[in-house]
Design a protein around this motif. Sequence first.
Motif, PDB file in Angstrom:
ATOM      1  N   LEU A 123       0.809  -1.068   0.110  1.00  0.00           N
ATOM      2  CA  LEU A 123       0.069  -0.058   0.206  1.00  0.00           C
ATOM      3  C   LEU A 123       0.802   1.323  -0.087  1.00  0.00           C
ATOM      4  N   CYS A 124       0.773   2.122  -0.901  1.00  0.00           N
ATOM      5  CA  CYS A 124       1.526   3.541  -0.994  1.00  0.00           C
ATOM      6  C   CYS A 124       0.763   4.515  -0.750  1.00  0.00           C
ATOM      7  N   VAL A 125       1.606   5.518  -0.164  1.00  0.00           N
ATOM      8  CA  VAL A 125       1.082   6.789  -0.272  1.00  0.00           C
ATOM      9  C   VAL A 125       1.465   7.586  -1.508  1.00  0.00           C
ATOM     10  N   LEU A 126       0.360   7.664  -2.423  1.00  0.00           N
ATOM     11  CA  LEU A 126       0.660   8.293  -3.746  1.00  0.00           C
ATOM     12  C   LEU A 126       1.000   9.858  -3.801  1.00  0.00           C
ATOM     13  N   ASP A 127      -0.056  10.589  -2.782  1.00  0.00           N
ATOM     14  CA  ASP A 127      -0.227  11.970  -3.006  1.00  0.00           C
ATOM     15  C   ASP A 127      -0.603  12.396  -1.775  1.00  0.00           C
ATOM     16  N   PHE A 128      -0.306  13.587  -1.168  1.00  0.00           N
ATOM     17  CA  PHE A 128      -0.545  14.209   0.434  1.00  0.00           C
ATOM     18  C   PHE A 128      -0.279  15.653   0.296  1.00  0.00           C
ATOM     19  N   TYR A 129      -1.355  16.438   0.631  1.00  0.00           N
ATOM     20  CA  TYR A 129      -1.428  17.825   0.411  1.00  0.00           C
ATOM     21  C   TYR A 129      -2.201  18.373   1.673  1.00  0.00           C
ATOM     22  N   ILE A 130      -1.491  19.246   2.296  1.00  0.00           N
ATOM     23  CA  ILE A 130      -2.418  20.261   3.231  1.00  0.00           C
ATOM     24  C   ILE A 130      -2.239  21.703   2.551  1.00  0.00           C
ATOM     25  N   VAL A 131      -3.184  22.316   2.699  1.00  0.00           N
ATOM     26  CA  VAL A 131      -3.074  23.761   2.148  1.00  0.00           C
ATOM     27  C   VAL A 131      -2.070  24.555   2.860  1.00  0.00           C
ATOM     28  N   GLU A 132      -1.329  25.456   2.040  1.00  0.00           N
ATOM     29  CA  GLU A 132      -0.123  25.982   2.478  1.00  0.00           C
ATOM     30  C   GLU A 132      -0.285  26.656   3.777  1.00  0.00           C
ATOM     31  N   SER A 133      -1.121  27.576   4.083  1.00  0.00           N
ATOM     32  CA  SER A 133      -1.646  28.349   5.215  1.00  0.00           C
ATOM     33  C   SER A 133      -1.927  27.351   6.278  1.00  0.00           C
ATOM     34  N   LEU A 134      -2.377  26.278   6.252  1.00  0.00           N
ATOM     35  CA  LEU A 134      -2.681  25.359   7.333  1.00  0.00           C
ATOM     36  C   LEU A 134      -1.680  24.440   7.721  1.00  0.00           C
ATOM     37  N   GLN A 135      -0.517  24.342   6.997  1.00  0.00           N
ATOM     38  CA  GLN A 135       0.532  23.401   7.259  1.00  0.00           C
ATOM     39  C   GLN A 135       1.194  23.642   8.354  1.00  0.00           C
ATOM     40  N   ARG A 136       1.853  22.326   9.129  1.00  0.00           N
ATOM     41  CA  ARG A 136       2.309  22.464  10.404  1.00  0.00           C
ATOM     42  C   ARG A 136       1.218  22.825  11.533  1.00  0.00           C
ATOM     43  N   HIS A 137       0.111  22.620  11.298  1.00  0.00           N
ATOM     44  CA  HIS A 137      -1.039  22.699  12.307  1.00  0.00           C
ATOM     45  C   HIS A 137      -1.630  21.377  12.818  1.00  0.00           C
ATOM     46  N   GLY A 138      -0.888  20.339  12.365  1.00  0.00           N
ATOM     47  CA  GLY A 138      -1.409  18.900  12.772  1.00  0.00           C
ATOM     48  C   GLY A 138      -2.357  18.551  12.004  1.00  0.00           C
ATOM     49  N   TYR A 139      -2.817  19.018  10.883  1.00  0.00           N
ATOM     50  CA  TYR A 139      -4.013  18.547  10.056  1.00  0.00           C
ATOM     51  C   TYR A 139      -3.363  17.209   9.182  1.00  0.00           C
ATOM     52  N   GLY A 140      -2.188  17.336   8.741  1.00  0.00           N
ATOM     53  CA  GLY A 140      -1.544  16.187   8.038  1.00  0.00           C
ATOM     54  C   GLY A 140      -1.460  14.986   8.913  1.00  0.00           C
ATOM     55  N   LEU A 141      -1.343  15.101  10.286  1.00  0.00           N
ATOM     56  CA  LEU A 141      -1.160  13.907  11.094  1.00  0.00           C
ATOM     57  C   LEU A 141      -2.625  13.499  11.317  1.00  0.00           C
ATOM     58  N   GLU A 142      -3.802  14.387  11.335  1.00  0.00           N
ATOM     59  CA  GLU A 142      -5.003  13.876  11.535  1.00  0.00           C
ATOM     60  C   GLU A 142      -5.344  13.322  10.574  1.00  0.00           C
ATOM     61  N   VAL A 143      -5.111  13.397   9.483  1.00  0.00           N
ATOM     62  CA  VAL A 143      -5.765  12.618   8.205  1.00  0.00           C
ATOM     63  C   VAL A 143      -4.808  11.269   7.912  1.00  0.00           C
ATOM     64  N   PHE A 144      -3.602  11.349   8.438  1.00  0.00           N
ATOM     65  CA  PHE A 144      -2.730  10.149   8.074  1.00  0.00           C
ATOM     66  C   PHE A 144      -3.054   9.104   9.024  1.00  0.00           C
ATOM     67  N   ASP A 145      -3.374   9.809  10.625  1.00  0.00           N
ATOM     68  CA  ASP A 145      -3.809   8.670  11.586  1.00  0.00           C
ATOM     69  C   ASP A 145      -4.963   8.023  11.085  1.00  0.00           C
ATOM     70  N   PHE A 146      -5.830   8.935  10.825  1.00  0.00           N
ATOM     71  CA  PHE A 146      -7.309   8.369  10.227  1.00  0.00           C
ATOM     72  C   PHE A 146      -7.170   7.327   9.215  1.00  0.00           C
ATOM     73  N   MET A 147      -6.122   7.422   8.358  1.00  0.00           N
ATOM     74  CA  MET A 147      -6.108   6.421   7.301  1.00  0.00           C
ATOM     75  C   MET A 147      -5.170   5.244   7.884  1.00  0.00           C
ATOM     76  N   LEU A 148      -4.369   5.252   8.782  1.00  0.00           N
ATOM     77  CA  LEU A 148      -3.789   4.103   9.292  1.00  0.00           C
ATOM     78  C   LEU A 148      -4.728   3.438  10.227  1.00  0.00           C
ATOM     79  N   GLN A 149      -5.583   4.070  10.903  1.00  0.00           N
ATOM     80  CA  GLN A 149      -6.575   3.211  11.567  1.00  0.00           C
ATOM     81  C   GLN A 149      -7.661   2.508  10.778  1.00  0.00           C
ATOM     82  N   ASP A 150      -8.092   3.156   9.717  1.00  0.00           N
ATOM     83  CA  ASP A 150      -8.868   2.901   8.780  1.00  0.00           C
ATOM     84  C   ASP A 150      -8.470   1.432   8.097  1.00  0.00           C
TER      85      ASP A 150
END
Length: 193
Positions: A123-150
């Motif tokens: 299973l590959c991570v193919l593309d990953f993007y958080i809107v520039e102004s919202l990067q480094r606020h933990g949103y990437g981690l939120e969506v990545f953790d959700f995927m790992l649990q899923d």
Amino acid sequence: MEFPFDINQLFPERISVLDHTLEAGPGFVLASHCCTVYVCRPDLQACCATVIDELGKASARAQQLPAPVTSASKMKSQRHQLYLLKDGESNGGRGVVTGFLKIGYKKLFLLDLQSVHVEAEPLCVLDFYIVESLQRHGYGLEVFDFMLQDKNLDPVLMAYDRPSPKLLSFLANHYHLTENVPQVLFVHQHSFE
Ligand code: ACO
């Protein structure tokens, strides 16, 4: 990322999982006396396609890629899954899209730690993007953790398709993944298709 339509109507959940059908939820409900029938509204699907196309273009710009890796037409033709994160309260309650993570299985000839080629379909991570102004606020981690649990998966078991410096830093920071094995890039594995 704002759109001229209601993001909350399109994506009812904070994180929606999309596949080749480009459907995030029931869309439109027809109720009668004895049953409830869910039908897909074409206008909602077109809006969903617009959101995916815009996200794909923004991600490509952020990574300085010559063309988007993600688009609605590619989603329709490939067995990938896209986790879309929204903020439902912004934009006067119509919601904004915060970013996305796209994953999928890919047949690869991988080099192991002894530089031996092994065939695998991780299973590959193919593309990953958080809107520039919202990067480094933990949103990437939120969506990545959700995927790992899923997927009930450990990130060390996943492959990362041409990881950007930001993704490498993200993986080291949050999952202590520091020892990557760079792969030979075969032309036919290049995933701009
Ligand atoms: N420079 C270096 N590291 C960064 C940066 C940056 N500008 N932005 C995020 N990171 C890494 C760091 O480790 C950071 O931790 P720190 O702030 O303590 O240094 C950590 O990510 C932050 O974690 P989150 O806030 O949860 O991550 P974020 O919401 O920023 O999402 C993502 C991470 C998706 C990589 C985002 O930065 C992004 O969209 N970058 C541009 C597009 C990109 O490079 N995507 C990956 C493509 S490769 C692929 O998809 C296979």
